[in-house]
Design a protein around this motif. Structure first.
Motif, PDB file in Angstrom:
ATOM      1  N   LYS A  69      19.430 101.745  51.835  1.00 45.29           N
ATOM      2  CA  LYS A  69      18.882 100.485  52.345  1.00 45.29           C
ATOM      3  C   LYS A  69      17.391 100.700  52.585  1.00 45.29           C
ATOM      4  CE  LYS A  69      19.230  99.268  56.698  1.00 45.29           C
ATOM      5  NZ  LYS A  69      18.023  98.655  57.242  1.00 45.29           N
ATOM      6  N   ASP A 103      15.932  95.729  52.000  1.00 43.00           N
ATOM      7  CA  ASP A 103      16.007  95.160  53.342  1.00 43.00           C
ATOM      8  C   ASP A 103      14.720  94.399  53.626  1.00 43.00           C
ATOM      9  OD1 ASP A 103      16.919  94.539  55.814  1.00 43.00           O
ATOM     10  OD2 ASP A 103      16.704  96.551  56.655  1.00 43.00           O
ATOM     11  N   LYS A 105      14.864  90.991  54.748  1.00 41.93           N
ATOM     12  CA  LYS A 105      15.181  90.020  55.796  1.00 41.93           C
ATOM     13  C   LYS A 105      14.374  88.735  55.619  1.00 41.93           C
ATOM     14  CE  LYS A 105      16.835  93.312  59.297  1.00 41.93           C
ATOM     15  NZ  LYS A 105      16.586  94.646  58.770  1.00 41.93           N
ATOM     16  N   MET A 160      21.922  88.317  57.895  1.00 39.68           N
ATOM     17  CA  MET A 160      21.844  88.838  59.256  1.00 39.68           C
ATOM     18  C   MET A 160      22.699  87.935  60.145  1.00 39.68           C
ATOM     19  SD  MET A 160      19.838  91.173  58.368  1.00 39.68           S
ATOM     20  CE  MET A 160      19.781  92.000  59.942  1.00 39.68           C
ATOM     21  N   ARG A 162      24.420  89.242  63.164  1.00 40.64           N
ATOM     22  CA  ARG A 162      24.233  89.660  64.571  1.00 40.64           C
ATOM     23  C   ARG A 162      23.447  90.963  64.529  1.00 40.64           C
ATOM     24  NH1 ARG A 162      23.352  91.156  69.271  1.00 40.64           N
ATOM     25  NH2 ARG A 162      24.922  91.145  70.936  1.00 40.64           N
ATOM     26  N   THR A 163      22.326  90.981  65.205  1.00 41.52           N
ATOM     27  CA  THR A 163      21.491  92.179  65.150  1.00 41.52           C
ATOM     28  C   THR A 163      21.610  92.975  66.451  1.00 41.52           C
ATOM     29  OG1 THR A 163      19.537  90.976  65.878  1.00 41.52           O
ATOM     30  CG2 THR A 163      19.905  91.128  63.497  1.00 41.52           C
ATOM     31  N   SER A 164      21.103  94.206  66.391  1.00 46.30           N
ATOM     32  CA  SER A 164      21.365  95.145  67.486  1.00 46.30           C
ATOM     33  C   SER A 164      20.242  95.219  68.512  1.00 46.30           C
ATOM     34  CB  SER A 164      21.567  96.537  66.882  1.00 46.30           C
ATOM     35  OG  SER A 164      20.388  96.927  66.193  1.00 46.30           O
ATOM     36  N   VAL A 205      25.303  91.611  57.949  1.00 46.42           N
ATOM     37  CA  VAL A 205      24.912  92.721  58.808  1.00 46.42           C
ATOM     38  C   VAL A 205      25.404  92.378  60.209  1.00 46.42           C
ATOM     39  CG1 VAL A 205      22.974  94.015  59.797  1.00 46.42           C
ATOM     40  CG2 VAL A 205      22.885  93.228  57.411  1.00 46.42           C
ATOM     41  N   PRO A 228      25.084  98.689  61.482  1.00 52.08           N
ATOM     42  CA  PRO A 228      24.102  99.628  62.025  1.00 52.08           C
ATOM     43  C   PRO A 228      24.511 100.066  63.433  1.00 52.08           C
ATOM     44  CG  PRO A 228      23.241  97.390  62.126  1.00 52.08           C
ATOM     45  CD  PRO A 228      24.581  97.303  61.459  1.00 52.08           C
ATOM     46  N   GLY A 231      21.846 105.118  64.820  1.00 52.51           N
ATOM     47  CA  GLY A 231      20.549 105.727  65.113  1.00 52.51           C
ATOM     48  C   GLY A 231      20.079 105.440  66.523  1.00 52.51           C
ATOM     49  N   ARG A 232      19.154 104.488  66.617  1.00 53.17           N
ATOM     50  CA  ARG A 232      18.514 104.205  67.910  1.00 53.17           C
ATOM     51  C   ARG A 232      19.497 103.734  68.963  1.00 53.17           C
ATOM     52  NH1 ARG A 232      12.975 104.242  67.148  1.00 53.17           N
ATOM     53  NH2 ARG A 232      12.505 104.108  64.942  1.00 53.17           N
ATOM     54  N   GLN A 233      20.536 103.036  68.542  1.00 48.30           N
ATOM     55  CA  GLN A 233      21.518 102.562  69.537  1.00 48.30           C
ATOM     56  C   GLN A 233      22.384 103.707  70.040  1.00 48.30           C
ATOM     57  OE1 GLN A 233      21.300 100.461  66.496  1.00 48.30           O
ATOM     58  NE2 GLN A 233      19.636  99.629  67.733  1.00 48.30           N
ATOM     59  N   VAL A 255      22.693 104.958  58.280  1.00 52.15           N
ATOM     60  CA  VAL A 255      22.003 105.779  59.271  1.00 52.15           C
ATOM     61  C   VAL A 255      20.554 105.922  58.812  1.00 52.15           C
ATOM     62  CG1 VAL A 255      22.675 107.970  58.160  1.00 52.15           C
ATOM     63  CG2 VAL A 255      22.034 107.957  60.565  1.00 52.15           C
ATOM     64  N   THR A 256      19.633 105.784  59.757  1.00 51.14           N
ATOM     65  CA  THR A 256      18.208 105.884  59.401  1.00 51.14           C
ATOM     66  C   THR A 256      17.568 106.968  60.257  1.00 51.14           C
ATOM     67  OG1 THR A 256      18.224 103.526  58.857  1.00 51.14           O
ATOM     68  CG2 THR A 256      16.073 104.581  59.030  1.00 51.14           C
ATOM     69  N   SER A 257      17.180 106.610  61.492  1.00 46.06           N
ATOM     70  CA  SER A 257      16.455 107.592  62.306  1.00 46.06           C
ATOM     71  C   SER A 257      17.299 108.815  62.614  1.00 46.06           C
ATOM     72  CB  SER A 257      15.936 106.942  63.591  1.00 46.06           C
ATOM     73  OG  SER A 257      16.943 106.218  64.226  1.00 46.06           O
TER      74      SER A 257
HETATM   75  O1  LIG Z   1      19.308  95.367  58.987  1.00 47.32           O
HETATM   76  C1  LIG Z   1      19.680  96.326  59.585  1.00 47.32           C
HETATM   77  O2  LIG Z   1      20.196  97.274  59.011  1.00 47.32           O
HETATM   78  C2  LIG Z   1      19.555  96.379  61.043  1.00 47.32           C
HETATM   79  C3  LIG Z   1      20.260  95.461  61.765  1.00 47.32           C
HETATM   80  C4  LIG Z   1      20.278  95.533  63.151  1.00 47.32           C
HETATM   81  O3  LIG Z   1      20.948  94.760  63.808  1.00 47.32           O
HETATM   82  N1  LIG Z   1      19.575  96.498  63.757  1.00 47.32           N
HETATM   83  C5  LIG Z   1      18.854  97.418  63.047  1.00 47.32           C
HETATM   84  O4  LIG Z   1      18.222  98.270  63.674  1.00 47.32           O
HETATM   85  N2  LIG Z   1      18.837  97.344  61.677  1.00 47.32           N
HETATM   86  C6  LIG Z   1      18.081  98.273  60.859  1.00 47.32           C
HETATM   87  O5  LIG Z   1      18.337  99.600  61.183  1.00 47.32           O
HETATM   88  C7  LIG Z   1      17.103 100.329  61.301  1.00 47.32           C
HETATM   89  C8  LIG Z   1      17.201 101.389  62.354  1.00 47.32           C
HETATM   90  O6  LIG Z   1      18.290 102.182  62.075  1.00 47.32           O
HETATM   91  P1  LIG Z   1      18.576 103.412  63.009  1.00 47.32           P
HETATM   92  O7  LIG Z   1      17.313 104.179  63.053  1.00 47.32           O
HETATM   93  O8  LIG Z   1      19.686 104.121  62.298  1.00 47.32           O
HETATM   94  O9  LIG Z   1      18.934 102.851  64.328  1.00 47.32           O
HETATM   95  C9  LIG Z   1      16.083  99.290  61.691  1.00 47.32           C
HETATM   96  O10 LIG Z   1      14.810  99.673  61.317  1.00 47.32           O
HETATM   97  C10 LIG Z   1      16.579  98.068  60.968  1.00 47.32           C
HETATM   98  O11 LIG Z   1      16.083  98.019  59.647  1.00 47.32           O
END
Ligand SMILES: O=C(O)c1cc(=O)[nH]c(=O)n1[C@@H]1O[C@H](COP(=O)(O)O)[C@@H](O)[C@H]1O
Length: 292
Positions: A69, A103, A105, A160, A162-164, A205, A228, A231-233, A255-257
């Motif tokens: 992504k 991605d 949006k 999108m 529901r976002t986090s 999402v 998602p 990561g940050r959550q 997974v990103t961060s």
């Molecule tokens: O579109 C997404 O994937 C997304 C939806 C959401 O509700 N929250 C969310 O953080 N994301 C994406 O997930 C990325 C962060 O991912 P983590 O670093 O894994 O938390 C953000 O930069 C968003 O692109």
């Protein structure tokens, strides 16, 4: 709530993702050279460093995960050369076999939605993705031309729902003209649109925590759901898998961060860990479902 299943065309977006996930993993990897991520690796915020970062990540993950992504603004900010880099990253991801979600949006009116596929969807488009993320703020009819063309190209769209982020509920929990919340309405629109068009290439999402995610996923009925939260959550793999409920066969866990924060030399080992954890949690969920 158990959802009816629409048969997934093997060459449609969901069918292609399922085949790929069966060979690799439900794990997806988010990437994009943000200033913060470059700094994590001790890199300057330049186009050259963005190339090093992006190629390192994509080459490490593309043949091991189901989906990549890519956050397009982190490339667009470098102008034309950034777009060229983005296309090169897309090509490397696809060469490794991963499906690519761009991605972006985006949200706009039907005349703009008519040209979005030229930019995002399919190998012959400018950026060459397999799917794009859209925001249905203007109503689903505004996006109709992209949704229809995506299906024709064997591509997908993720809405999108529901976002986090912390303030997401101030808008997404608002009750609208349907008498239900915005996020539930969007989830049901995904189901309704796929049903009406006999397809499953429209997905969502769903970044809500726990039981809310499970309910929203069930409401979408079909299509890929991206969950998602790893990561940050700081959610556990097991809790994100649980959010998919009995719809795990159409759920990707990006997974990103959580992957990119470590040093580049640790990338491969960190990916091993995420893959093992996701496989294990999915297997446990499968066994629990059979036993229930
Ligand atoms: O579109 C997404 O994937 C997304 C939806 C959401 O509700 N929250 C969310 O953080 N994301 C994406 O997930 C990325 C962060 O991912 P983590 O670093 O894994 O938390 C953000 O930069 C968003 O692109």
């Amino acid at each position: 709530m158990s959802a009816p299943r629409v048969p997934s065309a093997a060459d449609g977006f969901l069918g292609r993702w399922r085949a790929r996930a069966a060979r690799t993993s439900r794990l997806g990897v988010g990437l994009g050279p943000s200033p913060e991520r470059l700094a994590w690796w001790g890199l300057p915020d330049t186009l050259a460093a963005a190339r090093t970062h992006s190629f390192t990540v994509v080459d490490a993950v593309a043949d091991r995960v189901s989906l990549v992504k890519i956050q397009t603004p982190f490339f667009e900010r470098f102008g034309g050369p950034g777009l060229e880099l983005l296309r090169a990253v897309v090509d490397r991801a696809r060469a490794g076999g991963a499906l690519v979600v761009l991605d972006a949006k985006r949200c706009d009116a039907p005349d703009v939605a008519r040209v979005l596929p030229e930019l995002y969807l399919g190998e012959d488009s400018v950026l060459g993705g397999d799917a794009v993320t859209l925001v249905p703020w203007m109503g689903l009819d505004s996006l109709e031309p992209t949704l229809v063309e995506a299906g024709r190209r064997g591509c997908g769209v993720l809405l999108m729902a529901r976002t986090s982020n912390h303030a997401a509920g101030t808008v997404q929990h608002a009750v609208g003209g349907t008498g239900d919340t915005v996020s539930r309405t969007i989830a049901e629109q995904v189901a309704g649109w796929n049903r009406a068009h006999g397809t499953d290439h429209l997905g969502a999402v769903v970044g809500a925590p726990g039981p809310e995610a499970r309910e929203l996923v069930a409401r979408t009925e079909t299509g890929l759901v991206s969950l998602p939260g790893l990561g940050r959550q700081g959610r556990s793999v097991a809790s994100v898998v649980a959010a998919a409920g009995d719809q795990l066969d159409r759920a990707v866990l990006p997974v990103t961060s959580g992957l990119l924060r470590g040093a580049p030399e640790r990338l491969s080992a960190s990916l091993d860990g995420w893959l093992a954890e996701v496989d294990d949690a999915c297997e446990r969920a499968r066994r629990a479902a059979v036993a229930a």
